[in-house]
Write a protein that holds these residues in place. Structure first.
Motif, PDB file in Angstrom:
ATOM      1  N   LEU A 264       0.841  -1.191   0.000  1.00  0.00           N
ATOM      2  CA  LEU A 264       0.000   0.000   0.000  1.00  0.00           C
ATOM      3  C   LEU A 264       0.882   1.249   0.000  1.00  0.00           C
ATOM      4  CD1 LEU A 264      -2.920  -0.786   2.507  1.00  0.00           C
ATOM      5  CD2 LEU A 264      -2.927  -0.945   0.016  1.00  0.00           C
ATOM      6  N   GLY A 265       2.198   1.013  -0.097  1.00  0.00           N
ATOM      7  CA  GLY A 265       3.148   2.117  -0.094  1.00  0.00           C
ATOM      8  C   GLY A 265       3.436   2.666   1.281  1.00  0.00           C
ATOM      9  N   ARG A 266       3.032   1.953   2.331  1.00  0.00           N
ATOM     10  CA  ARG A 266       3.244   2.425   3.701  1.00  0.00           C
ATOM     11  C   ARG A 266       4.618   2.000   4.220  1.00  0.00           C
ATOM     12  NH1 ARG A 266      -0.761   0.086   7.596  1.00  0.00           N
ATOM     13  NH2 ARG A 266      -0.043  -1.819   6.588  1.00  0.00           N
ATOM     14  N   GLN A 267       5.256   2.883   4.976  1.00  0.00           N
ATOM     15  CA  GLN A 267       6.480   2.536   5.696  1.00  0.00           C
ATOM     16  C   GLN A 267       6.069   1.912   7.030  1.00  0.00           C
ATOM     17  OE1 GLN A 267       9.981   3.298   4.839  1.00  0.00           O
ATOM     18  NE2 GLN A 267       9.005   3.342   2.823  1.00  0.00           N
ATOM     19  N   VAL A 268       6.341   0.635   7.186  1.00  0.00           N
ATOM     20  CA  VAL A 268       5.949  -0.078   8.405  1.00  0.00           C
ATOM     21  C   VAL A 268       7.198  -0.300   9.258  1.00  0.00           C
ATOM     22  CG1 VAL A 268       4.898  -2.160   9.350  1.00  0.00           C
ATOM     23  CG2 VAL A 268       4.042  -1.198   7.195  1.00  0.00           C
ATOM     24  N   GLU A 269       7.220   0.319  10.424  1.00  0.00           N
ATOM     25  CA  GLU A 269       8.361   0.245  11.325  1.00  0.00           C
ATOM     26  C   GLU A 269       8.073  -0.737  12.459  1.00  0.00           C
ATOM     27  OE1 GLU A 269      11.149   3.262  13.990  1.00  0.00           O
ATOM     28  OE2 GLU A 269       9.088   3.825  13.511  1.00  0.00           O
TER      29      GLU A 269
END
Length: 315
Positions: A42-47
């Motif tokens: 989804l183009g999210r940066q998941v930290e």
């Protein structure tokens, strides 16, 4: 003397403040440490602050890749599935059917990461994130998707080397298949048959992407897709005759023996018999376990299966 004592006390106080400041900075740095940051589909940066200890997946397609990169012991929840269920996952808690994931069951697994299938379960993201649970939305359809997600899952499990090794092995197997067959640009049509009718598979479909990997031409490439399925186009007998494919592959959903019998009866018609693929008996039925759903890390087997239909000597 008093003046010296005051100076010593002042120095001690300054040192104490400095040490306290250093300690708080070190604690702040520790609190802000990150295990890994990945980008989902989804183009999210998941930290992720730490390596996940409890993972729930909403698609069985993620189970084998997770096992391959050393993450099998982290999975605590998975969907019901009649296919793609590796042995290690059979006794793991079910969180419902693939299209009807039960949020309460997911939460009861107390996961720290939920891996969600793109195009199917994104609606879970808001509820889970709102409950403080990290989510990762991944797509496993094309071979490029699979390689990207293997790298992502390897990073999440802290086993990047295993991911790199798996991708290298898959690439080498596919290259071996391609090198074992002629470099002819075969003209193929891919028909998807279900109990509800026929459609034509485009390049974005699993079979379409495999044909493209083999260097073959999908005669339906560029056709206007179906409104609710960008990887398929409407079936038209007239168009199929005009496209004149030399090879037809059939993918299917439902009981294969019944679909094959129905297709073979349909192909007795004069229009069908005018098509070289039908006339020359070059119609091949592809196995559902590799071509109905994404073959995942078994993409090399799917490439070999399609190649062997046309060239039995393929590796």
């Amino acid at each position: 003397m008093k003046r010296q004592l005051c100076a010593v006390l002042a120095t001690v106080m300054v040192l104490a403040l400095l040490l306290t400041g250093c300690g708080s900075e070190q604690q702040k740095a520790a609190d802000q440490s990150t295990f890994v940051t990945v980008t989902d589909d989804l183009g999210r940066q998941v930290e992720l602050k730490a390596k996940p200890a409890r993972i729930v997946v909403t698609s069985a397609s993620f189970l084998e890749p997770l096992e391959a990169v050393g993450g099998a012991d982290l999975v605590v929840g998975r969907p019901d599935s009649k296919t793609k269920m590796p042995d290690y996952a059979k006794d793991i808690t079910s969180v419902g059917k693939v299209y009807q994931i039960d949020t309460e069951k997911v939460l009861s697994c107390q996961p720290d990461l939920v891996i969600i299938n793109k195009g199917m379960n994104e609606k879970l993201v808001e509820a889970l994130e709102g409950s403080g649970i990290k989510t990762l939305v991944l797509d496993m359809k094309s071979y490029e998707d699979v390689k990207r997600e293997v790298n992502t899952l390897a990073a999440v499990t802290g086993n990047k080397e295993k991911g790199e090794a798996l991708i290298k092995d898959m690439d080498e197997k596919i290259a071996a298949v391609k090198n074992s067959i002629p470099a002819d640009k075969r003209r193929v049509s891919i028909i998807h048959s279900t109990s509800q009718g026929l459609s034509v598979q485009l390049d974005g479909s699993i079979a379409g992407s495999v044909a493209k990997m083999l260097g073959w031409e999908n005669v339906a490439s560029g056709s206007k897709p179906l409104e609710k399925n960008p990887d398929a186009a409407p079936y038209s007998m007239e168009t199929l005759v005009e496209q004149n494919p030399e090879i037809i592959f059939v993918t299917s959903m439902g009981k294969l023996s019944a679909i094959k019998a129905s297709m073979e009866e349909t192909m007795q018609g004069p229009a069908w018999q005018s098509i070289p693929a039908v006339r020359d008996k070059k119609v091949y039925y592809l196995p559902q376990e590799l071509f109905l759903l994404s073959p995942g890390i078994h993409y090399p087997e799917a490439v070999a299966e399609m190649a062997k239909c046309v060239y039995p000597q393929a590796k």
